[in-house]
Design an enzyme around this catalytic site. Structure first.
Site, mmCIF file in Angstrom:
data_model
loop_
_atom_site.group_PDB
_atom_site.id
_atom_site.type_symbol
_atom_site.label_atom_id
_atom_site.label_comp_id
_atom_site.label_asym_id
_atom_site.label_seq_id
_atom_site.Cartn_x
_atom_site.Cartn_y
_atom_site.Cartn_z
ATOM 1 C CB CYS A 84 -8.485 11.975 5.597
ATOM 2 S SG CYS A 84 -6.999 11.333 4.787
ATOM 3 C CB CYS A 124 -5.725 16.181 5.742
ATOM 4 S SG CYS A 124 -6.066 14.897 4.518
ATOM 5 C CB CYS A 161 -3.829 10.378 4.389
ATOM 6 S SG CYS A 161 -3.397 12.080 4.011
ATOM 7 C CG ASN A 193 2.012 8.487 6.954
ATOM 8 O OD1 ASN A 193 2.280 7.616 7.773
ATOM 9 N ND2 ASN A 193 2.699 9.612 6.870
ATOM 10 C CD GLU A 235 -6.221 10.234 8.357
ATOM 11 O OE1 GLU A 235 -5.224 9.898 7.665
ATOM 12 O OE2 GLU A 235 -6.312 11.333 8.905
HETATM 13 N N1 THU Z 1 -1.096 12.564 6.759
HETATM 14 C C1 THU Z 1 -1.944 11.533 7.052
HETATM 15 O O1 THU Z 1 -1.568 10.366 6.962
HETATM 16 N N2 THU Z 1 -3.216 11.834 7.406
HETATM 17 C C2 THU Z 1 -3.728 13.091 7.491
HETATM 18 O O2 THU Z 1 -4.917 13.263 7.753
HETATM 19 C C3 THU Z 1 -2.860 14.240 7.265
HETATM 20 C C4 THU Z 1 -1.477 13.942 6.828
HETATM 21 C C5 THU Z 1 0.280 12.256 6.337
HETATM 22 C C6 THU Z 1 0.586 12.578 4.903
HETATM 23 C C7 THU Z 1 2.081 12.785 4.947
HETATM 24 O O3 THU Z 1 2.724 11.536 4.766
HETATM 25 C C8 THU Z 1 2.360 13.276 6.355
HETATM 26 O O4 THU Z 1 1.183 12.999 7.103
HETATM 27 C C9 THU Z 1 2.672 14.755 6.440
HETATM 28 O O5 THU Z 1 1.715 15.505 5.819
#
Ligand code: THU
Length: 133
Positions: free
Chosen positions: A94, A91, A56, A45, A58
């Site tokens: 993603c 999330c 994110c 991320n 992913e």
């Molecule tokens: N995040 C991800 O990298 N992937 C996800 O599927 C959910 C959230 C990251 C985004 C942000 O930098 C941190 O997690 C907190 O939300």
């Protein structure tokens, strides 16, 4: 996709989570994608001062893979790991990104006890949005 392969892929997600740029949330995430030829593409991320622009792990890994010329039909699995939580599920955004490439892609997260939980993206996002092109 057996449990050992899943654990190997989680290890690579764990490794790339160390590169996370998350000065705001302090929540590190790593994602690794396994392809049919056994190659792996990783992403972490990357946050931004304008919070909503955060990328994110992913989606970073998937867009890197496409940029590298990987074939979407060769994606077997995506593993996701965060040192900040158990079972780091993708999330909603993603999930939609993963579903874009195939409904059969496996999604792997680490269970509380260090074992691998394996789903398909269709389990996590049934009836995803798709254009009939
Ligand atoms: N995040 C991800 O990298 N992937 C996800 O599927 C959910 C959230 C990251 C985004 C942000 O930098 C941190 O997690 C907190 O939300």
């Amino acid at each position: 996709m057996d449990k050992n392969q899943a654990l190997m892929l989680l290890k690579q997600a764990k490794q790339v989570a160390n590169n996370s740029y998350a000065p705001y949330s302090k929540f590190q995430v790593g994602a690794s994608i396994l392809f049919k030829d056994k190659s792996v593409v990783q992403g972490c991320n990357v946050e931004n001062a304008s919070y909503g622009l955060t990328l994110c792990a992913e989606r970073n890994a998937l867009s890197t893979a496409i940029s590298l010329g990987k074939n979407k039909d060769d994606i077997l699995a995506v593993a996701i790991y965060s040192p900040n939580t158990n079972k780091c599920f993708p999330c909603g955004a993603c999930r939609q990104w993963i579903a874009e490439f195939s409904s059969d892609i496996k999604v792997i997260v680490e269970n509380n006890n260090g074992s691998a939980l394996i789903y398909t993206i269709n389990d996590l996002l049934p009836y995803s949005f798709y254009l009939n092109t």
